[in-house]
Motif scaffolding. Structure first.
Motif, short mmCIF file in Angstrom:
data_model
loop_
_atom_site.label_atom_id
_atom_site.label_comp_id
_atom_site.label_asym_id
_atom_site.label_seq_id
_atom_site.Cartn_x
_atom_site.Cartn_y
_atom_site.Cartn_z
N GLU A 1 45.62 28.02 0.67
CA GLU A 1 44.58 27.04 0.39
C GLU A 1 45.12 25.68 -0.06
N LEU A 2 44.52 24.64 0.52
CA LEU A 2 44.83 23.28 0.11
C LEU A 2 44.31 23.04 -1.31
N SER A 3 45.18 22.50 -2.18
CA SER A 3 44.77 22.27 -3.57
C SER A 3 44.84 20.80 -3.96
N ASP A 4 45.25 19.95 -3.05
CA ASP A 4 45.37 18.50 -3.30
C ASP A 4 44.01 17.85 -3.11
N ALA A 5 43.39 17.40 -4.19
CA ALA A 5 42.03 16.84 -4.12
C ALA A 5 41.98 15.58 -3.27
N PRO B 1 30.74 30.88 1.28
CA PRO B 1 30.72 30.70 -0.18
C PRO B 1 32.01 30.06 -0.70
N GLU B 2 32.82 29.52 0.18
CA GLU B 2 34.18 29.08 -0.16
C GLU B 2 34.24 28.08 -1.31
N PHE B 3 33.45 27.01 -1.24
CA PHE B 3 33.58 25.96 -2.26
C PHE B 3 33.24 26.48 -3.65
N ALA B 4 32.18 27.28 -3.73
CA ALA B 4 31.79 27.82 -5.04
C ALA B 4 32.84 28.81 -5.55
N MET B 5 33.40 29.61 -4.68
CA MET B 5 34.41 30.55 -5.11
C MET B 5 35.67 29.83 -5.60
N LYS B 6 36.00 28.72 -4.97
CA LYS B 6 37.17 27.96 -5.43
C LYS B 6 36.91 27.29 -6.78
N ARG B 7 35.67 26.98 -7.05
CA ARG B 7 35.34 26.48 -8.40
C ARG B 7 35.60 27.57 -9.44
N LEU B 8 35.30 28.82 -9.09
CA LEU B 8 35.61 29.93 -10.00
C LEU B 8 37.13 30.09 -10.17
N LEU B 9 37.86 29.96 -9.08
CA LEU B 9 39.32 30.06 -9.15
C LEU B 9 39.90 28.97 -10.06
N ALA B 10 39.38 27.75 -9.92
CA ALA B 10 39.85 26.64 -10.76
C ALA B 10 39.51 26.87 -12.22
N ALA B 11 38.45 27.63 -12.49
CA ALA B 11 38.04 27.93 -13.86
C ALA B 11 38.80 29.10 -14.46
N GLY B 12 39.71 29.71 -13.67
CA GLY B 12 40.55 30.77 -14.21
C GLY B 12 40.08 32.18 -13.94
N LEU C 1 43.52 23.81 -8.76
CA LEU C 1 43.33 25.10 -8.11
C LEU C 1 44.66 25.85 -8.13
N PRO C 2 44.68 27.08 -8.59
CA PRO C 2 45.94 27.82 -8.58
C PRO C 2 46.40 28.08 -7.15
N ASP C 3 47.71 28.24 -6.97
CA ASP C 3 48.22 28.63 -5.65
C ASP C 3 47.56 29.94 -5.23
N CYS C 4 46.94 29.93 -4.07
CA CYS C 4 46.24 31.13 -3.61
C CYS C 4 46.07 31.10 -2.11
N SER C 5 45.85 32.27 -1.54
CA SER C 5 45.51 32.41 -0.13
C SER C 5 44.17 33.12 -0.04
N GLY C 6 43.37 32.74 0.96
CA GLY C 6 42.04 33.33 1.09
C GLY C 6 41.64 33.52 2.53
N ILE C 7 40.67 34.40 2.73
CA ILE C 7 40.18 34.70 4.08
C ILE C 7 38.72 35.12 4.02
N ALA C 8 38.00 34.86 5.11
CA ALA C 8 36.64 35.35 5.29
C ALA C 8 36.60 36.21 6.54
N ILE C 9 36.00 37.38 6.46
CA ILE C 9 35.90 38.32 7.58
C ILE C 9 34.43 38.64 7.84
#
Length: 326
Positions: free
Chosen positions: A252-256, A73-84, A292-300
């Motif tokens: 996470e990479l934030s450079d489009a 679900p990474e791409f959709a979750m990052k869209r939420l992160l970008a939306a605040g 995208l705000p500075d953030c770190s993420g993981i999937a387990i």
């Protein structure tokens, strides 16, 4: 002969899964991390050439088109992160084609989370804290180990993962009983690293320890930032217990523009090697462009985690209805 209708996992396993999910939700609620849901059926998927995916067709004109079951679900979750949204997590199903076996099921349960303003060290600490919480009852002697990818690779193989020599890699793999590696990996450095790590490094990891392997070679990290002081390395880590891979984390990479270039390289690789064609997720790239705000993420992988917690030797024993019985 038809498959047995009854569940494979017993009642104790089902109860243990429910308890695990409740503990995870409590862990994140105490830290004010928001639980979210995102679509699993989407019009774009990842370009990673190492992942196969499932496709479906939507038949309602004029919207008829191919859709994809998400590998993450990474791409959709990052869209939420970008939306605040702030820090978020999700427990969901993910799907990967052609993966079935002791550690794989085509449909599996994933815990994915992103922590805004966390660096990779902070995320590794939180991962260890969560796993210690979840496994304290079944593995009371569990410890935590941090080691760089390069150090671990050299200790286990004598080879430097940052200095590629096909001849040296082939000679080592042959000495370990894997002469087929040369024909499988050829001149692809990243494939060699994946092969040697999975066949020769993971089994040598410390027992009864949450092993956090960090600073992966940049050639293995499509979605992670590169180290500012050494661009051969990426800000990526993986977590293992008893040699079993559980999760993959990134700063996470934030450079489009950089992300788009990486997508292009992966699409070109797919075309060159006859892999299924994919399109870039433009909505994800638009979100990165917005910021995208500075953030770190993981999937387990939670099914694998349950395997370890219950001391099972196959993923099917912790699933009510694994692939053969679905």
């Amino acid at each position: 002969m038809t498959a047995d209708w009854r569940p494979v996992a017993d009642l104790q396993q089902l109860q243990q899964r429910a308890q695990l999910l409740a503990t995870i939700r409590r862990f994140f609620a105490e830290r004010n991390v928001l639980e979210v849901e995102t679509p699993l059926l989407c019009r774009a998927t990842g370009t990673d050439p190492n992942l196969d995916f499932f496709t479906s067709q939507f038949h309602n004109p004029p919207h008829k088109k191919d859709l994809f079951l998400q590998t993450s679900p990474e791409f959709a979750m990052k869209r939420l992160l970008a939306a605040g949204s702030g820090s978020i997590y999700q427990i969901c199903k993910a799907f990967r084609n052609s993966e079935v076996g002791r550690f794989h099921n085509p449909e599996f349960t994933l815990l994915e989370w992103y922590r805004v303003e966390f660096n990779l060290q902070q995320l590794m600490h939180e991962v260890a804290e969560l796993l210690m919480t979840l496994l304290s009852g079944s593995m009371p002697q569990l410890s935590v180990t941090q080691v760089s990818y390069q150090q671990l690779f050299i200790e286990c193989t004598g080879l430097d993962p940052l200095c590629f020599s096909r001849l040296a890699y082939h000679q080592f793999s042959k000495s370990q009983g894997h002469p087929e590696a040369d024909s499988l990996c050829a001149d692809n450095h990243a494939l060699w690293l994946d092969f040697l790590f999975s066949h020769c490094v993971q089994n040598a990891m410390p027992r009864n320890s949450i092993c956090l392997v960090h600073d992966y070679p940049a050639i293995q990290s499509s979605l992670a930032r590169l180290h500012t002081d050494d661009t051969r390395l990426s800000e990526r880590f993986e977590v293992f217990i008893n040699g079993v891979e559980l999760g993959n984390g990134f700063f996470e990479l934030s450079d489009a523009e950089e992300q788009n270039a990486r997508f292009e390289r992966e699409i070109a690789y797919r075309q060159k090697h006859g892999l299924a064609a994919v399109e870039k997720d433009q909505l994800f790239l638009d979100a990165l462009q917005t910021g995208l705000p500075d953030c770190s993420g993981i999937a387990i992988g939670l099914d694998r985690l349950l395997m370890i917690a219950s001391d099972c030797d196959s993923i099917e024993h912790v699933l009510a209805f694994p692939f053969a019985n679905a």
